[in-house]
Design a protein around this motif. Structure first.
Motif, PDB file in Angstrom:
ATOM      1  N   LYS A 295      35.370  51.736  38.653  1.00 15.19           N
ATOM      2  CA  LYS A 295      36.125  52.901  38.173  1.00 15.19           C
ATOM      3  C   LYS A 295      37.583  52.849  38.615  1.00 15.19           C
ATOM      4  CE  LYS A 295      35.077  56.076  41.933  1.00 15.19           C
ATOM      5  NZ  LYS A 295      34.469  57.332  42.330  1.00 15.19           N
ATOM      6  N   LEU A 296      37.992  51.708  39.154  1.00 10.83           N
ATOM      7  CA  LEU A 296      39.347  51.590  39.694  1.00 10.83           C
ATOM      8  C   LEU A 296      40.406  51.543  38.607  1.00 10.83           C
ATOM      9  CD1 LEU A 296      38.697  48.753  42.322  1.00 10.83           C
ATOM     10  CD2 LEU A 296      39.187  51.171  42.834  1.00 10.83           C
ATOM     11  N   THR A 297      41.420  52.356  38.771  1.00 12.95           N
ATOM     12  CA  THR A 297      42.610  52.190  37.943  1.00 12.95           C
ATOM     13  C   THR A 297      43.742  51.621  38.806  1.00 12.95           C
ATOM     14  OG1 THR A 297      43.140  54.505  38.369  1.00 12.95           O
ATOM     15  CG2 THR A 297      42.047  54.011  36.288  1.00 12.95           C
ATOM     16  N   ASP A 298      43.627  51.802  40.127  1.00 11.98           N
ATOM     17  CA  ASP A 298      44.580  51.195  41.060  1.00 11.98           C
ATOM     18  C   ASP A 298      43.798  50.258  41.987  1.00 11.98           C
ATOM     19  OD1 ASP A 298      46.414  50.455  42.929  1.00 11.98           O
ATOM     20  OD2 ASP A 298      46.753  52.469  43.750  1.00 11.98           O
ATOM     21  N   PRO A 299      43.949  48.951  41.825  1.00 11.75           N
ATOM     22  CA  PRO A 299      43.128  48.006  42.611  1.00 11.75           C
ATOM     23  C   PRO A 299      43.430  48.051  44.105  1.00 11.75           C
ATOM     24  CG  PRO A 299      44.852  46.824  41.463  1.00 11.75           C
ATOM     25  CD  PRO A 299      44.912  48.242  40.965  1.00 11.75           C
ATOM     26  N   LEU A 300      44.605  48.570  44.475  1.00 10.37           N
ATOM     27  CA  LEU A 300      44.961  48.612  45.901  1.00 10.37           C
ATOM     28  C   LEU A 300      44.004  49.495  46.701  1.00 10.37           C
ATOM     29  CD1 LEU A 300      48.876  48.765  45.799  1.00 10.37           C
ATOM     30  CD2 LEU A 300      47.396  46.780  46.189  1.00 10.37           C
ATOM     31  N   GLU A 301      43.260  50.367  45.993  1.00  6.83           N
ATOM     32  CA  GLU A 301      42.302  51.245  46.693  1.00  6.83           C
ATOM     33  C   GLU A 301      41.252  50.468  47.465  1.00  6.83           C
ATOM     34  OE1 GLU A 301      40.426  54.176  44.187  1.00  6.83           O
ATOM     35  OE2 GLU A 301      42.331  54.641  43.217  1.00  6.83           O
ATOM     36  N   ILE A 302      41.010  49.210  47.095  1.00  4.84           N
ATOM     37  CA  ILE A 302      39.942  48.460  47.786  1.00  4.84           C
ATOM     38  C   ILE A 302      40.470  47.660  48.974  1.00  4.84           C
ATOM     39  CG2 ILE A 302      38.620  48.278  45.650  1.00  4.84           C
ATOM     40  CD1 ILE A 302      39.303  45.278  45.595  1.00  4.84           C
ATOM     41  N   LEU A 303      41.799  47.759  49.227  1.00  4.99           N
ATOM     42  CA  LEU A 303      42.368  47.001  50.348  1.00  4.99           C
ATOM     43  C   LEU A 303      42.504  47.880  51.586  1.00  4.99           C
ATOM     44  CD1 LEU A 303      45.214  44.880  48.704  1.00  4.99           C
ATOM     45  CD2 LEU A 303      42.779  44.391  48.912  1.00  4.99           C
ATOM     46  N   GLY A 304      42.153  47.307  52.778  1.00  5.91           N
ATOM     47  CA  GLY A 304      42.394  47.979  54.048  1.00  5.91           C
ATOM     48  C   GLY A 304      43.730  47.527  54.624  1.00  5.91           C
ATOM     49  N   GLU A 305      43.877  47.739  55.948  1.00  9.40           N
ATOM     50  CA  GLU A 305      45.113  47.316  56.634  1.00  9.40           C
ATOM     51  C   GLU A 305      45.208  45.793  56.658  1.00  9.40           C
ATOM     52  OE1 GLU A 305      47.539  49.348  58.394  1.00  9.40           O
ATOM     53  OE2 GLU A 305      46.600  50.764  56.993  1.00  9.40           O
ATOM     54  N   TRP A 306      46.407  45.274  56.445  1.00  8.86           N
ATOM     55  CA  TRP A 306      46.612  43.821  56.561  1.00  8.86           C
ATOM     56  C   TRP A 306      46.743  43.476  58.046  1.00  8.86           C
ATOM     57  CZ3 TRP A 306      47.094  40.271  52.420  1.00  8.86           C
ATOM     58  CH2 TRP A 306      46.989  40.852  51.141  1.00  8.86           C
ATOM     59  N   THR A 317      52.560  36.944  49.085  1.00  4.85           N
ATOM     60  CA  THR A 317      52.345  37.333  47.678  1.00  4.85           C
ATOM     61  C   THR A 317      50.855  37.469  47.383  1.00  4.85           C
ATOM     62  OG1 THR A 317      52.429  35.020  47.011  1.00  4.85           O
ATOM     63  CG2 THR A 317      54.475  36.300  46.863  1.00  4.85           C
ATOM     64  N   LEU A 318      50.550  38.392  46.478  1.00  4.27           N
ATOM     65  CA  LEU A 318      49.154  38.728  46.174  1.00  4.27           C
ATOM     66  C   LEU A 318      48.989  38.939  44.666  1.00  4.27           C
ATOM     67  CD1 LEU A 318      46.258  39.930  46.840  1.00  4.27           C
ATOM     68  CD2 LEU A 318      47.431  42.153  47.085  1.00  4.27           C
ATOM     69  N   LEU A 319      48.001  38.267  44.093  1.00  7.66           N
ATOM     70  CA  LEU A 319      47.626  38.518  42.690  1.00  7.66           C
ATOM     71  C   LEU A 319      46.282  39.225  42.685  1.00  7.66           C
ATOM     72  CD1 LEU A 319      47.804  38.062  39.556  1.00  7.66           C
ATOM     73  CD2 LEU A 319      46.605  35.892  39.934  1.00  7.66           C
ATOM     74  N   MET A 320      46.204  40.350  41.999  1.00  6.13           N
ATOM     75  CA  MET A 320      44.914  41.016  41.775  1.00  6.13           C
ATOM     76  C   MET A 320      44.643  40.979  40.277  1.00  6.13           C
ATOM     77  SD  MET A 320      44.911  44.086  44.564  1.00  6.13           S
ATOM     78  CE  MET A 320      43.148  44.134  44.804  1.00  6.13           C
ATOM     79  N   VAL A 321      43.440  40.565  39.918  1.00 12.00           N
ATOM     80  CA  VAL A 321      43.132  40.364  38.505  1.00 12.00           C
ATOM     81  C   VAL A 321      41.668  40.733  38.277  1.00 12.00           C
ATOM     82  CG1 VAL A 321      42.558  37.905  38.869  1.00 12.00           C
ATOM     83  CG2 VAL A 321      43.313  38.656  36.619  1.00 12.00           C
ATOM     84  N   SER A 322      41.359  41.185  37.049  1.00 10.69           N
ATOM     85  CA  SER A 322      39.969  41.506  36.719  1.00 10.69           C
ATOM     86  C   SER A 322      39.287  40.267  36.131  1.00 10.69           C
ATOM     87  CB  SER A 322      39.900  42.663  35.720  1.00 10.69           C
ATOM     88  OG  SER A 322      40.408  42.249  34.470  1.00 10.69           O
ATOM     89  N   THR A 323      37.990  40.358  35.942  1.00  9.51           N
ATOM     90  CA  THR A 323      37.210  39.187  35.524  1.00  9.51           C
ATOM     91  C   THR A 323      37.409  38.825  34.056  1.00  9.51           C
ATOM     92  OG1 THR A 323      35.417  40.775  35.284  1.00  9.51           O
ATOM     93  CG2 THR A 323      35.346  39.340  37.213  1.00  9.51           C
ATOM     94  N   THR A 324      38.116  39.667  33.306  1.00  6.02           N
ATOM     95  CA  THR A 324      38.450  39.312  31.926  1.00  6.02           C
ATOM     96  C   THR A 324      39.924  38.949  31.788  1.00  6.02           C
ATOM     97  OG1 THR A 324      38.876  41.623  31.434  1.00  6.02           O
ATOM     98  CG2 THR A 324      36.676  40.793  30.894  1.00  6.02           C
ATOM     99  N   GLY A 325      40.683  39.144  32.857  1.00  2.64           N
ATOM    100  CA  GLY A 325      42.129  38.911  32.786  1.00  2.64           C
ATOM    101  C   GLY A 325      42.857  40.030  32.064  1.00  2.64           C
ATOM    102  N   GLU A 326      42.121  41.083  31.650  1.00  2.04           N
ATOM    103  CA  GLU A 326      42.771  42.182  30.917  1.00  2.04           C
ATOM    104  C   GLU A 326      43.632  43.020  31.844  1.00  2.04           C
ATOM    105  OE1 GLU A 326      39.780  43.558  27.422  1.00  2.04           O
ATOM    106  OE2 GLU A 326      38.921  43.394  29.404  1.00  2.04           O
TER     107      GLU A 326
END
Ligand code: SF4
Length: 483
Positions: A295-306, A317-326
């Motif tokens: 249900k994520l619209t903002d993927p950063l919600e799944i990240l904790g403290e670095w 640098t960080l790439l976040m991507v879904s399994t369809t690339g959409e």
């Protein structure tokens, strides 16, 4: 003055092709529209369908019954299907067509019928990661329950619809709507359904699903872990960390075995979720219509403290991507180790496009499933269990409208067939309620006779054309008006 005699009322005759036993007036059809009273005879309203590779387009549909036949020669490889053949309720009669042929020099027999299935349903595979509903949730059409959500498979959600409990075990409305939905699905029409506590979905065999009004485009390339495995090497040297967001398994390249093999350095990333094995996380979110079926619209919600002690640093640098690339987003850590969104560099865009390119088109698949191990066997042989054994032993080949069937091992003749492999409109119904599906049993003539087949009813295609193939009913007459 004497009374004028009343005009003679037209006679209704009874169709006995199913338990409904309609009385049909001249020129009218029965409740299912499959049978008509044509000049005092019960006839099947659709032509029987022949398939032939010798005809243009690989197959052609031609009328079979004498009244429709145009006299054109029948190609030698013609295969008579059950479509339009009629049925044999209550089954003590031989099947409507028992046709002899020579296939590769061997004498063969094909027994053709339209079977009435009170025990039937469809299995639906919907290529999507979007959340349709929890396993076991009820699936409704027009408010009636017609089935349930089944297992989630690799990139697809399964539905199990129909079955005898919905067709005959509930209210009349439930049975009628279930039968209608199954019929439309089997004949390639679109059916809108709603899942309890889930989504609405429009299902049409061979077409993309439409989930909550949005047509699905792509089936995911794999789970998040598989995506890391496939594409880690393409990201190496271009970005410091990649997270592939997925409802089932979210992958993190620096921790994943694929990254380790490539010597990927740690980044101090922390994922909120259940860690399964290195670089693989379950339950990073709830299922939904967002990134990767979450249900994520903002993927950063799944990240904790670095964690700077484990490699996190400003400029990482960080790439976040879904399994369809959409869905994708690119970030750079600031001085406070907070990800700040930036434009995706062109070099990385190619890798995201590669994920998209590797996704297959999202489709709905509809398999009809029915049990042919009941009374219809008597239309094939006087010793029904021999037909079951012959099908199970692959001596008899079972097809439905000419399409190959999968027969389940074990008892009975429970089969599945992809509805898109049958000619359009091959399925029918009767209001008991039950579906009607074409069936053909093909076997060597010697085996057919040995199993107790109806030898006297075997005809060649040419004989059948000459003699006609109308429904052989006793046509019991009911006076009009009925008393
Ligand atoms: S509903 Fe049954 S009895 Fe009535 S016309 Fe159709 S097959 Fe015949």
């Amino acid at each position: 003055m004497s009374e004028a005699p009343l005009p003679e009322a037209p006679e209704k005759i009874r169709c006995d092709a199913c338990p409904v036993m309609c009385y049909i007036a001249p020129g009218q059809t029965g409740a299912c529209d499959r049978y008509a009273n044509e000049a005092g005879r019960i006839t099947r309203t659709d032509p029987v369908i022949l398939l032939s590779h010798a005809l243009e387009g690989g197959a052609r549909i031609v009328p079979f019954a004498v009244r429709d036949w145009d006299g054109a020669p029948v190609p030698a490889d013609s295969f008579v299907t059950g479509i339009g053949s009629g049925t044999t309720y209550p089954d003590y009669k031989p099947a409507p067509f028992i046709v002899s042929s020579r296939i590769d020099g061997a004498d063969m027999v094909t027994v053709v019928t339209e079977a009435i299935f009170s025990y039937c349903g469809v299995k639906v595979k919907i290529d999507t990661d979007r959340f349709l509903g929890h396993e076991g949730a009820k699936v409704r059409v027009q408010g009636e329950v017609i089935g349930h959500v089944c297992t989630a498979e690799y990139g697809s959600q399964m539905l199990s619809l129909g079955g005898v409990h919905h067709l005959t075990g509930g209210s009349k409305a439930e049975g009628r709507i279930t039968c209608d939905a199954l019929l439309r699905l089997c004949n390639g029409e679109a059916v809108e359904m709603v899942v309890d506590h889930g989504s609405s979905v429009i299902v049409q065999a061979g077409q993309p699903p439409i989930v909550d009004g949005v047509p699905e485009r792509r089936m995911r390339v794999g789970c998040g872990s598989a995506t890391i495995g496939m594409f880690a090497v393409q990201w190496q040297g271009l970005v410091d960390e990649v997270v592939v967001v997925d409802d089932h398994i979210t992958g993190v390249v620096s921790e994943h075995q694929a990254g380790k093999v490539l010597g990927w350095p740690p980044t101090g990333i922390r994922i909120k979720g259940h860690r399964s094995t290195p670089g693989r996380y379950f339950k990073v979110s709830e299922p939904g219509l967002g990134w990767g079926g979450t249900k994520l619209t903002d993927p950063l919600e799944i990240l904790g403290e670095w964690n700077p002690k484990k490699g996190a640093r400003p400029g990482l640098t960080l790439l976040m991507v879904s399994t369809t690339g959409e869905e994708f987003a690119y970030y750079v850590l600031d001085e406070a180790l907070q990800p700040q969104r930036r434009d995706l560099p062109d070099a990385l865009r190619t890798s995201v496009e590669l994920i998209d390119e590797n996704c297959e088109a999202s489709l709905c698949t509809v398999l009809f499933m029915g049990g042919a191990g009941g009374s219809l066997r008597a239309g094939v042989t006087r010793n029904p269990v021999r037909l079951t054994r012959s099908v199970q032993g692959r001596v008899t080949r079972l097809t439905s409208g000419g399409a190959e069937c999968y027969v389940w091992p074990g008892g009975g003749i429970t089969f599945m067939v992809d509805v898109t492999r049958l000619p359009k409109g091959a399925f029918g119904y009767v209001p008991t309620p039950a579906l009607v599906a074409p069936l053909e049993f093909t076997l060597a003539r010697a085996d057919y006779i040995a199993m107790g087949g109806h030898e006297d009813s075997i005809r060649t295609v040419d004989q059948t054309l000459a003699e006609g193939g109308e429904y052989p009913t006793a046509a019991s007459v009911q006076p009009w008006p009925r008393r």
